[in-house]
Write an enzyme that holds these catalytic residues in place. Sequence first.
Site, PDB file in Angstrom:
ATOM      1  CG  HIS A  72      -2.063  -0.926   1.144  1.00  0.00           C
ATOM      2  ND1 HIS A  72      -3.103  -0.943   2.035  1.00  0.00           N
ATOM      3  CD2 HIS A  72      -2.347  -1.890   0.227  1.00  0.00           C
ATOM      4  CE1 HIS A  72      -3.977  -1.872   1.682  1.00  0.00           C
ATOM      5  NE2 HIS A  72      -3.528  -2.466   0.604  1.00  0.00           N
ATOM      6  CE1 TYR A 205      -4.895   3.746   9.111  1.00  0.00           C
ATOM      7  CE2 TYR A 205      -5.353   3.622  11.464  1.00  0.00           C
ATOM      8  CZ  TYR A 205      -4.603   3.243  10.368  1.00  0.00           C
ATOM      9  OH  TYR A 205      -3.564   2.363  10.538  1.00  0.00           O
ATOM     10  N   PRO A 296      -2.987   0.450  19.287  1.00  0.00           N
ATOM     11  CG  PRO A 296      -4.847  -0.876  18.836  1.00  0.00           C
ATOM     12  CD  PRO A 296      -4.153  -0.169  19.947  1.00  0.00           C
ATOM     13  CE  LYS A 300       4.253   3.514  12.898  1.00  0.00           C
ATOM     14  NZ  LYS A 300       4.911   3.127  11.669  1.00  0.00           N
ATOM     15  CE1 TYR A 388      -0.902   4.015   9.399  1.00  0.00           C
ATOM     16  CE2 TYR A 388       0.286   2.816   7.706  1.00  0.00           C
ATOM     17  CZ  TYR A 388      -0.786   2.926   8.564  1.00  0.00           C
ATOM     18  OH  TYR A 388      -1.752   1.933   8.592  1.00  0.00           O
TER      19      TYR A 388
HETATM   20  P1  FAD Z   1       4.503 -11.292  21.491  1.00  0.00           P
HETATM   21  O1  FAD Z   1       4.018 -11.377  20.104  1.00  0.00           O
HETATM   22  O2  FAD Z   1       3.505 -11.117  22.591  1.00  0.00           O
HETATM   23  O3  FAD Z   1       5.374 -12.592  21.763  1.00  0.00           O
HETATM   24  C1  FAD Z   1       5.770 -12.984  23.047  1.00  0.00           C
HETATM   25  C2  FAD Z   1       5.867 -14.488  23.077  1.00  0.00           C
HETATM   26  O4  FAD Z   1       6.352 -14.892  24.349  1.00  0.00           O
HETATM   27  C3  FAD Z   1       4.520 -15.160  22.898  1.00  0.00           C
HETATM   28  O5  FAD Z   1       4.588 -16.130  21.885  1.00  0.00           O
HETATM   29  C4  FAD Z   1       4.216 -15.746  24.270  1.00  0.00           C
HETATM   30  O6  FAD Z   1       3.425 -16.917  24.179  1.00  0.00           O
HETATM   31  C5  FAD Z   1       5.617 -16.004  24.790  1.00  0.00           C
HETATM   32  N1  FAD Z   1       5.701 -16.076  26.255  1.00  0.00           N
HETATM   33  C6  FAD Z   1       5.038 -15.321  27.161  1.00  0.00           C
HETATM   34  N2  FAD Z   1       5.370 -15.704  28.397  1.00  0.00           N
HETATM   35  C7  FAD Z   1       6.260 -16.705  28.281  1.00  0.00           C
HETATM   36  C8  FAD Z   1       6.934 -17.529  29.225  1.00  0.00           C
HETATM   37  N3  FAD Z   1       6.761 -17.361  30.552  1.00  0.00           N
HETATM   38  N4  FAD Z   1       7.775 -18.486  28.770  1.00  0.00           N
HETATM   39  C9  FAD Z   1       7.958 -18.656  27.431  1.00  0.00           C
HETATM   40  N5  FAD Z   1       7.323 -17.919  26.509  1.00  0.00           N
HETATM   41  C10 FAD Z   1       6.478 -16.957  26.924  1.00  0.00           C
HETATM   42  N6  FAD Z   1      -0.184  -4.395  16.890  1.00  0.00           N
HETATM   43  C11 FAD Z   1      -0.471  -3.722  15.804  1.00  0.00           C
HETATM   44  O7  FAD Z   1       0.400  -3.008  15.317  1.00  0.00           O
HETATM   45  N7  FAD Z   1      -1.714  -3.833  15.209  1.00  0.00           N
HETATM   46  C12 FAD Z   1      -2.676  -4.665  15.722  1.00  0.00           C
HETATM   47  O8  FAD Z   1      -3.757  -4.757  15.174  1.00  0.00           O
HETATM   48  C13 FAD Z   1      -2.400  -5.366  16.873  1.00  0.00           C
HETATM   49  N8  FAD Z   1      -3.332  -6.180  17.422  1.00  0.00           N
HETATM   50  C14 FAD Z   1      -3.023  -6.837  18.579  1.00  0.00           C
HETATM   51  C15 FAD Z   1      -3.984  -7.641  19.195  1.00  0.00           C
HETATM   52  C16 FAD Z   1      -3.699  -8.296  20.398  1.00  0.00           C
HETATM   53  C17 FAD Z   1      -4.746  -9.160  21.043  1.00  0.00           C
HETATM   54  C18 FAD Z   1      -2.427  -8.120  20.993  1.00  0.00           C
HETATM   55  C19 FAD Z   1      -2.098  -8.804  22.306  1.00  0.00           C
HETATM   56  C20 FAD Z   1      -1.470  -7.323  20.370  1.00  0.00           C
HETATM   57  C21 FAD Z   1      -1.753  -6.675  19.176  1.00  0.00           C
HETATM   58  N9  FAD Z   1      -0.816  -5.862  18.544  1.00  0.00           N
HETATM   59  C22 FAD Z   1      -1.113  -5.200  17.435  1.00  0.00           C
HETATM   60  C23 FAD Z   1       0.518  -5.693  19.030  1.00  0.00           C
HETATM   61  C24 FAD Z   1       1.512  -6.621  18.324  1.00  0.00           C
HETATM   62  O9  FAD Z   1       0.876  -7.816  17.987  1.00  0.00           O
HETATM   63  C25 FAD Z   1       2.667  -6.814  19.285  1.00  0.00           C
HETATM   64  O10 FAD Z   1       3.288  -5.557  19.448  1.00  0.00           O
HETATM   65  C26 FAD Z   1       3.682  -7.855  18.832  1.00  0.00           C
HETATM   66  O11 FAD Z   1       3.128  -9.139  18.924  1.00  0.00           O
HETATM   67  C27 FAD Z   1       4.946  -7.770  19.693  1.00  0.00           C
HETATM   68  O12 FAD Z   1       5.764  -8.876  19.463  1.00  0.00           O
HETATM   69  P2  FAD Z   1       6.613  -9.530  20.647  1.00  0.00           P
HETATM   70  O13 FAD Z   1       7.388 -10.610  20.012  1.00  0.00           O
HETATM   71  O14 FAD Z   1       7.309  -8.466  21.381  1.00  0.00           O
HETATM   72  O15 FAD Z   1       5.548 -10.099  21.657  1.00  0.00           O
HETATM   73  C1  DHB Z   2      -4.345  -3.079  11.360  1.00  0.00           C
HETATM   74  C2  DHB Z   2      -4.141  -2.807  12.677  1.00  0.00           C
HETATM   75  C3  DHB Z   2      -3.842  -1.510  13.065  1.00  0.00           C
HETATM   76  O1  DHB Z   2      -3.619  -1.232  14.339  1.00  0.00           O
HETATM   77  C4  DHB Z   2      -3.781  -0.488  12.146  1.00  0.00           C
HETATM   78  O2  DHB Z   2      -3.527   0.766  12.556  1.00  0.00           O
HETATM   79  C5  DHB Z   2      -3.971  -0.783  10.830  1.00  0.00           C
HETATM   80  C6  DHB Z   2      -4.261  -2.086  10.440  1.00  0.00           C
HETATM   81  C7  DHB Z   2      -4.642  -4.465  10.951  1.00  0.00           C
HETATM   82  O3  DHB Z   2      -4.759  -5.324  11.814  1.00  0.00           O
HETATM   83  O4  DHB Z   2      -4.792  -4.704   9.745  1.00  0.00           O
END
Ligand code: FAD
Ligand code: DHB
Length: 395
Positions: A72, A205, A296, A300, A388
């Site tokens: 995009h 948005y 969200p 980011k 962005y």
């Molecule tokens: P995570 O993806 O949380 O990975 C951490 C990992 O550690 C997981 O697999 C977990 O199972 C594991 N873990 C936890 N505790 C332990 C333990 N004690 N021992 C071993 N392993 C463990 N961001 C956006 O930009 N847009 C979105 O739409 C969006 N939607 C989201 C929806 C939800 C429900 C959530 C929770 C987050 C969302 N986010 C979104 C944020 C984005 O997904 C996160 O910022 C991203 O996943 C960060 O990656 P990470 O690897 O730091 O953490």
């Molecule tokens: C999506 C999530 C977001 O937080 C956003 O700003 C744009 C798109 C998505 O899940 O596609």
Amino acid sequence: MRTQVGIVGAGPAGLFLSHLLQREGIDSIIVENRSRQYVEERVRAGVLEQGTVDLMHRLGLGARLDQIGLVHHGIYLRFNGSTHHIDFADLAAGKGVTIYAQHEVVKDLTKARLDSGAPIYFEVANTSIHDFHGASTTSHAKIRFEENGDPRTLDCDFIAGCDGFHGICRPSVPAAALTVYDREYPFGWLGILAEAPPSSDELIYAYHERGFALLSMRSPQIGRLYIQCKPDEDIAHWPDAKIWQELQIRLAADKFTLTEGPILQKGITGMRSFVVEPMQFGKVFLAGDAAHIVPPTGAKGLNLAVADVQVLAHALVDFYKSGHRRLLDAYSATCLRRVWKVQRFSWWMTSMLHRFSHDNAFDHRRQLAELDYVTGSRSASQSLAENYVGLPLDL
Ligand code: FAD
Ligand code: DHB
């Protein structure tokens, strides 16, 4: 067991870190408390910054992304029933973003790591970290966990706390060593995945008096849509028809038709801004959601996690090559400069686009003026576009 870098968590942060280290010949072991299937099916983010896409390519992991990712070059902002395009191609030096679901990234990285013979221990229990207080690598830090009920100890030079917001690494650091900066928002997002072709070529948005709405997508057949809701909303109060009805109202505009379809999945996410400082203590380096959460709006969270681990990998590679700790010692400060800029952007997008319960008519007029300014001023649109698509990475 012994490794150079013990990684807790097989989310985006842990997986990208493992690949960045592996290509430089640095050994790591990942422990993950969920099953492989669970992490590969967890529906979360969907927008990859250009830098994240470039990294997938540099790691040789861009094949499926190139095949099914949707590039995009802009987004739409919709308010007062009119729609305004923010054109990244023009405003952000031709950069763009790619729609590619987080769980697809996780699938690609997991498969490549396991295919290479490098380990990920899935479904471990009772993970804990020990002996990490001193920075010197003459003694080892330890990750303890249970594999199929059997106790295991992993000796490592460093521990990467990539275990998300609810993980164990951050709470294992003495509370007195950390400062938390936190803000909760008085709303959440109700998100759906729907078998409905996206009704727009790019994301919309929408600011609406009934609350924010976002039209996103996962493929030419699958839509991903969100509406602002109460933070403690019960999903049971949102039958599918009511969700579509609300989306129709909030996304309505001239010459726009929102295509509906069966809802495949729905859920509610709370919204918060959270930062812990510093992101390092002794031999433990926190990365991604373990260290910070953004609301969200602006997509980011995943991209910020990927930026952290690029800084960490660069510092670890430098340490193993030169023996110097300079970059490792600078890890937290280097990351936090970006973290706070991304916090600012996510807070700003969130504040501009959502309805706050404590706001009055003045605030609503101010929000509309801000949207009018952002869409009407080239420098304001350019600032949005630059953030962005992703700020440059400072290693
Ligand atoms: P995570 O993806 O949380 O990975 C951490 C990992 O550690 C997981 O697999 C977990 O199972 C594991 N873990 C936890 N505790 C332990 C333990 N004690 N021992 C071993 N392993 C463990 N961001 C956006 O930009 N847009 C979105 O739409 C969006 N939607 C989201 C929806 C939800 C429900 C959530 C929770 C987050 C969302 N986010 C979104 C944020 C984005 O997904 C996160 O910022 C991203 O996943 C960060 O990656 P990470 O690897 O730091 O953490
Ligand atoms: C999506 C999530 C977001 O937080 C956003 O700003 C744009 C798109 C998505 O899940 O596609």
